[in-house]
Write an enzyme that holds these catalytic residues in place. Structure first.
Site, PDB file in Angstrom:
ATOM      1  N   ILE A  47      54.392  38.106  29.038  1.00  0.00           N
ATOM      2  CA  ILE A  47      54.588  38.411  27.615  1.00  0.00           C
ATOM      3  C   ILE A  47      53.397  39.209  27.089  1.00  0.00           C
ATOM      4  O   ILE A  47      52.247  38.846  27.324  1.00  0.00           O
ATOM      5  CB  ILE A  47      54.706  37.113  26.760  1.00  0.00           C
ATOM      6  CG1 ILE A  47      55.681  36.112  27.400  1.00  0.00           C
ATOM      7  CG2 ILE A  47      55.074  37.443  25.323  1.00  0.00           C
ATOM      8  CD1 ILE A  47      57.056  36.620  27.652  1.00  0.00           C
ATOM      9  N   HIS A  49      51.761  39.437  24.074  1.00  0.00           N
ATOM     10  CA  HIS A  49      51.763  38.685  22.816  1.00  0.00           C
ATOM     11  C   HIS A  49      51.353  39.568  21.646  1.00  0.00           C
ATOM     12  O   HIS A  49      50.506  40.460  21.791  1.00  0.00           O
ATOM     13  CB  HIS A  49      50.766  37.524  22.910  1.00  0.00           C
ATOM     14  CG  HIS A  49      51.181  36.480  23.908  1.00  0.00           C
ATOM     15  ND1 HIS A  49      52.217  35.618  23.690  1.00  0.00           N
ATOM     16  CD2 HIS A  49      50.704  36.176  25.145  1.00  0.00           C
ATOM     17  CE1 HIS A  49      52.356  34.818  24.736  1.00  0.00           C
ATOM     18  NE2 HIS A  49      51.453  35.146  25.643  1.00  0.00           N
ATOM     19  N   ARG A 308      46.229  28.979  35.089  1.00  0.00           N
ATOM     20  CA  ARG A 308      45.417  29.608  34.032  1.00  0.00           C
ATOM     21  C   ARG A 308      43.939  29.317  34.300  1.00  0.00           C
ATOM     22  O   ARG A 308      43.608  28.230  34.772  1.00  0.00           O
ATOM     23  CB  ARG A 308      45.776  29.031  32.669  1.00  0.00           C
ATOM     24  CG  ARG A 308      47.247  29.134  32.294  1.00  0.00           C
ATOM     25  CD  ARG A 308      47.495  28.256  31.078  1.00  0.00           C
ATOM     26  NE  ARG A 308      48.881  28.217  30.641  1.00  0.00           N
ATOM     27  CZ  ARG A 308      49.792  27.367  31.090  1.00  0.00           C
ATOM     28  NH1 ARG A 308      49.505  26.514  32.053  1.00  0.00           N
ATOM     29  NH2 ARG A 308      51.019  27.365  30.609  1.00  0.00           N
ATOM     30  N   GLU A 334      42.197  33.288  30.184  1.00  0.00           N
ATOM     31  CA  GLU A 334      43.521  32.650  30.196  1.00  0.00           C
ATOM     32  C   GLU A 334      44.439  33.466  29.286  1.00  0.00           C
ATOM     33  O   GLU A 334      44.064  34.562  28.849  1.00  0.00           O
ATOM     34  CB  GLU A 334      43.382  31.191  29.753  1.00  0.00           C
ATOM     35  CG  GLU A 334      42.687  31.040  28.424  1.00  0.00           C
ATOM     36  CD  GLU A 334      42.522  29.595  27.971  1.00  0.00           C
ATOM     37  OE1 GLU A 334      43.115  28.693  28.574  1.00  0.00           O
ATOM     38  OE2 GLU A 334      41.820  29.378  26.981  1.00  0.00           O
ATOM     39  N   CYS A 398      67.777  45.393  51.066  1.00  0.00           N
ATOM     40  CA  CYS A 398      67.947  44.162  50.280  1.00  0.00           C
ATOM     41  C   CYS A 398      69.257  44.280  49.508  1.00  0.00           C
ATOM     42  O   CYS A 398      69.372  45.106  48.599  1.00  0.00           O
ATOM     43  CB  CYS A 398      66.768  43.987  49.320  1.00  0.00           C
ATOM     44  SG  CYS A 398      67.031  42.712  48.093  1.00  0.00           S
ATOM     45  N   CYS A 400      70.806  41.985  47.591  1.00  0.00           N
ATOM     46  CA  CYS A 400      70.843  41.403  46.232  1.00  0.00           C
ATOM     47  C   CYS A 400      70.297  42.385  45.203  1.00  0.00           C
ATOM     48  O   CYS A 400      70.878  42.576  44.146  1.00  0.00           O
ATOM     49  CB  CYS A 400      70.015  40.125  46.169  1.00  0.00           C
ATOM     50  SG  CYS A 400      70.470  38.887  47.371  1.00  0.00           S
ATOM     51  N   CYS A 435      69.198  35.745  47.133  1.00  0.00           N
ATOM     52  CA  CYS A 435      69.001  35.071  48.434  1.00  0.00           C
ATOM     53  C   CYS A 435      67.523  34.938  48.776  1.00  0.00           C
ATOM     54  O   CYS A 435      67.173  34.353  49.795  1.00  0.00           O
ATOM     55  CB  CYS A 435      69.764  35.783  49.544  1.00  0.00           C
ATOM     56  SG  CYS A 435      68.835  37.097  50.343  1.00  0.00           S
TER      57      CYS A 435
HETATM   58  C1  LIG Z   1      51.201  30.035  33.587  1.00  0.00           C
HETATM   59  C2  LIG Z   1      50.561  31.240  32.973  1.00  0.00           C
HETATM   60  C3  LIG Z   1      51.204  31.948  31.950  1.00  0.00           C
HETATM   61  C4  LIG Z   1      50.605  33.032  31.355  1.00  0.00           C
HETATM   62  N1  LIG Z   1      51.309  33.799  30.475  1.00  0.00           N
HETATM   63  C5  LIG Z   1      50.732  34.888  29.936  1.00  0.00           C
HETATM   64  C6  LIG Z   1      51.468  35.734  29.076  1.00  0.00           C
HETATM   65  O1  LIG Z   1      52.677  35.578  28.889  1.00  0.00           O
HETATM   66  N2  LIG Z   1      50.823  36.752  28.471  1.00  0.00           N
HETATM   67  C7  LIG Z   1      49.498  36.971  28.649  1.00  0.00           C
HETATM   68  O2  LIG Z   1      48.951  37.857  28.017  1.00  0.00           O
HETATM   69  N3  LIG Z   1      48.785  36.241  29.535  1.00  0.00           N
HETATM   70  C8  LIG Z   1      49.380  35.218  30.178  1.00  0.00           C
HETATM   71  N4  LIG Z   1      48.690  34.470  31.074  1.00  0.00           N
HETATM   72  C9  LIG Z   1      47.299  34.822  31.362  1.00  0.00           C
HETATM   73  C10 LIG Z   1      47.206  35.959  32.361  1.00  0.00           C
HETATM   74  O3  LIG Z   1      48.058  35.738  33.447  1.00  0.00           O
HETATM   75  C11 LIG Z   1      45.759  36.035  32.821  1.00  0.00           C
HETATM   76  O4  LIG Z   1      44.931  36.115  31.698  1.00  0.00           O
HETATM   77  C12 LIG Z   1      45.478  37.225  33.708  1.00  0.00           C
HETATM   78  O5  LIG Z   1      46.425  37.341  34.730  1.00  0.00           O
HETATM   79  C13 LIG Z   1      44.083  37.058  34.278  1.00  0.00           C
HETATM   80  O6  LIG Z   1      43.823  38.105  35.151  1.00  0.00           O
HETATM   81  P1  LIG Z   1      42.522  38.086  36.048  1.00  0.00           P
HETATM   82  O7  LIG Z   1      42.479  39.399  36.723  1.00  0.00           O
HETATM   83  O8  LIG Z   1      41.368  37.665  35.211  1.00  0.00           O
HETATM   84  O9  LIG Z   1      42.747  36.881  37.060  1.00  0.00           O
HETATM   85  P2  LIG Z   1      43.588  36.825  38.417  1.00  0.00           P
HETATM   86  O10 LIG Z   1      44.857  37.519  38.326  1.00  0.00           O
HETATM   87  O11 LIG Z   1      43.614  35.382  38.800  1.00  0.00           O
HETATM   88  O12 LIG Z   1      42.696  37.646  39.432  1.00  0.00           O
HETATM   89  C14 LIG Z   1      41.489  37.166  39.945  1.00  0.00           C
HETATM   90  C15 LIG Z   1      41.373  37.674  41.365  1.00  0.00           C
HETATM   91  O13 LIG Z   1      40.107  37.356  41.884  1.00  0.00           O
HETATM   92  C16 LIG Z   1      40.247  37.087  43.267  1.00  0.00           C
HETATM   93  N5  LIG Z   1      39.096  36.319  43.696  1.00  0.00           N
HETATM   94  C17 LIG Z   1      38.753  35.051  43.375  1.00  0.00           C
HETATM   95  N6  LIG Z   1      37.628  34.686  44.006  1.00  0.00           N
HETATM   96  C18 LIG Z   1      37.223  35.753  44.729  1.00  0.00           C
HETATM   97  C19 LIG Z   1      36.119  35.979  45.600  1.00  0.00           C
HETATM   98  N7  LIG Z   1      35.224  35.036  45.858  1.00  0.00           N
HETATM   99  N8  LIG Z   1      36.001  37.197  46.176  1.00  0.00           N
HETATM  100  C20 LIG Z   1      36.912  38.172  45.949  1.00  0.00           C
HETATM  101  N9  LIG Z   1      37.995  37.986  45.148  1.00  0.00           N
HETATM  102  C21 LIG Z   1      38.150  36.804  44.536  1.00  0.00           C
HETATM  103  C22 LIG Z   1      41.551  36.307  43.314  1.00  0.00           C
HETATM  104  O14 LIG Z   1      42.117  36.291  44.607  1.00  0.00           O
HETATM  105  C23 LIG Z   1      42.402  37.049  42.303  1.00  0.00           C
HETATM  106  O15 LIG Z   1      43.188  38.063  42.883  1.00  0.00           O
HETATM  107  C24 LIG Z   1      49.296  33.402  31.731  1.00  0.00           C
HETATM  108  C25 LIG Z   1      48.657  32.729  32.780  1.00  0.00           C
HETATM  109  C26 LIG Z   1      49.307  31.691  33.427  1.00  0.00           C
HETATM  110  C27 LIG Z   1      48.677  31.070  34.612  1.00  0.00           C
END
Ligand SMILES: Cc1cc2nc3c(=O)[nH]c(=O)nc-3n(C[C@H](O)[C@H](O)[C@H](O)COP(=O)(O)OP(=O)(O)OC[C@H]3O[C@@H](n4cnc5c(N)ncnc54)[C@H](O)[C@@H]3O)c2cc1C
Length: 474
Positions: A47, A49, A308, A334, A398, A400, A435
């Site tokens: 989403i 937001h 999160r 988050e 694929c 589906c 599937c």
């Molecule tokens: C259930 C859920 C629902 C959500 N819904 C929404 C929504 O609808 N809208 C919205 O705006 N946000 C939403 N969020 C929040 C959103 O998904 C996150 O804020 C966003 O994806 C965070 O991105 P990121 O790159 O910080 O983290 P991530 O996508 O977790 O990326 C971090 C990366 O770091 C890598 N990493 C970790 N440790 C190491 C290491 N030591 N060395 C190298 N790589 C490493 C991991 O493998 C990972 O790929 C939601 C989150 C969740 C879990």
């Protein structure tokens, strides 16, 4: 020696890499998994937001509203499907109506455009299946495919010169006179600046440079995804009133035409535990049925769970390390981190500039990643035209999702190329239909082996030792 090393190939690291690729810099993304978008960025609600949820005067509020404003353009540049479908937060009693009114006030203070509270009649007219006495309507909200966005942002950054190192799990960091050396099991990288975008592991990375002042708790969110046949029961994203654990269960269309139900919100300890549970999925079903009439739960095709990165403070932790020069934390991202991601990237570049990184614009930055429309969405004439040029588009792999061999081959060779069957899934939807890969996975594996020049036994589901085959049985 790189100028900037970004730890984490999620949407935050990816958007930042793309933003940095506008400048004359050498940038590398270090990702511990064998593909990008393997953390929260692959398993969330998708989403965009509107920005009414976060408390005013916080980074969350500011970056969400800005990110929501930027997303249509960013998605268009990256050729990623985005839909401005609007969102509803539904009040079902007087208590939740008070919460909806509070969100409205926050939305106004945060500068969310055209936000309004609908009465029961207006809600019925806009969204007949939604059960409620009133709802907060944010017409600026939208939906986007989170992993497609992440893959595209990183692909575009790579096309503009950024490097990606997969399977590089940073496990030690050494300060040098010029910057840092980052160590993984069998590899090292030297860099002048480091950005910590490691999602749920951001506090572990911070501790590697003795920043022990914040904690990240994984908060699990479980989902059920319904078949496309479930249709558009609702057009908007429909939320229940939020609690202190998050935004509550939602019912939302996805950009691919499925219906998504969830997520739950449960704090857990294990940062790798993305299992779904009977109790969690029951909560999802209960929550969805309470808000929307006629949710065809029997059309579920899969369930999944995302974690999160919940910080021990209210706001995103976007700040230079207090004790390490040239080290920037993008932690505790988050929700609404996906919505905010383009704005987080913009702000992080501003901070890096303040930290001394020289930012000289390139003249040849190309913001466009060519949009590749799924073959199934083309007209018969367009399909025939493509098949005449490349007969592999005439072979459906694929059934589906109607994904062709040509699309799978393209996904293997386009930045950042797919190297396993899950990577093909996320890039083409091959194996994401009813599937769930039951029929097409063996064929996808054969294509991967052929295109990557590896034996079939070495093809994996998601990197590492997730081999699909062992050896011949007869
Ligand atoms: C259930 C859920 C629902 C959500 N819904 C929404 C929504 O609808 N809208 C919205 O705006 N946000 C939403 N969020 C929040 C959103 O998904 C996150 O804020 C966003 O994806 C965070 O991105 P990121 O790159 O910080 O983290 P991530 O996508 O977790 O990326 C971090 C990366 O770091 C890598 N990493 C970790 N440790 C190491 C290491 N030591 N060395 C190298 N790589 C490493 C991991 O493998 C990972 O790929 C939601 C989150 C969740 C879990």
């Amino acid at each position: 020696m790189y100028d900037v090393a970004i730890i984490g190939g999620g949407v935050v690291g990816g958007m930042l890499a793309r933003e940095l690729s506008r400048y004359q810099l050498s940038v590398v993304i270090l990702e511990k998994e064998y593909d990008v978008a393997m953390g929260a960025s692959k398993a969330n609600s998708g989403i965009v937001h509107g920005g009414f949820d976060a408390k005013p005067d916080t980074l969350k509020a500011r970056l969400n509203v800005r990110g929501c404003e930027m997303m249509p353009t960013v998605a268009a540049e990256l050729g990623v499907p985005y839909r401005n479908n609007g969102s509803l937060v539904v009040a079902q009693d007087e208590e939740s109506l008070a919460a909806v009114r509070e969100l409205y006030q926050r939305g106004v203070e945060n500068g969310v455009p055209a936000i309004t509270v609908l009465d029961e009649a207006a809600l019925r007219e806009l969204a007949p299946a939604v059960k409620g006495i009133a709802a907060l309507y944010a017409p600026s909200a939208g939906i986007v495919c989170p992993y497609t966005l992440t893959v595209a942002a990183i692909g575009n950054a790579m096309d503009n010169g950024v490097e990606l190192r997969r399977g590089f799990g940073v496990d030690r960091i050494e300060k040098t006179t010029d910057g840092y050396v980052l160590y993984a099991a069998e590899d090292t990288v030297e860099t002048r600046y480091v950005v910590n975008a490691a999602g749920v592991h951001a506090d572990d990375i911070a501790r590697l440079v003795r920043d022990d002042y914040f904690r990240i708790t994984p908060r699990a969110g479980e989902y059920i995804l319904l078949d496309k046949e479930a249709g558009c029961v609702v057009e908007q994203t429909v939320f229940g009133a939020p609690s202190k654990m998050g935004k509550g269960i939602l019912v939302s269309p996805t950009t691919h035409g499925n219906l998504l139900l969830g997520p739950t919100a449960t704090d857990i300890e294990n940062k790798e535990d993305t299992a779904t549970t009977y109790e969690g999925l029951q909560k999802v079903i209960g929550g969805a049925n309470r808000m929307v009439e006629g949710v065809p739960v029997g059309k579920a095709i899969t369930s999944f769970c995302g974690l999160r990165s919940t910080p021990d403070r209210y706001d995103f932790i976007i700040e230079p390390s207090p004790s390490n020069p040239h080290f920037l934390h993008l932690a505790g991202i988050e929700s609404p981190g996906l919505s905010s991601s383009p704005a987080i990237a913009e702000y992080a570049v501003e901070l890096l500039g303040q930290m001394g990184l020289a930012l000289t614009k390139k003249t040849d930055f190309n913001p466009i990643r060519e949009r590749v429309d799924a073959f199934r969405h083309l007209s018969d004439e367009e399909k025939n035209e493509i098949i005449r040029k490349d007969s592999r588009y005439g072979r459906i792999v694929c059934r589906c999702e109607q994904v062709t061999e040509g699309e799978i081959v393209a996904a293997i060779h386009r930045n950042p190329g797919a190297t396993d069957t899950d990577g093909i899934k996320r890039r083409t939807r091959g194996g994401m239909g009813r599937c769930q890969g039951g029929f097409c996975q063996p064929v996808v594996a054969e294509i991967l082996a052929r295109e990557l020049g590896i034996p079939l036994q070495q093809v994996t589901k998601s990197g590492g030792s997730s081999y699909l085959l062992t050896d011949k049985t007869k």
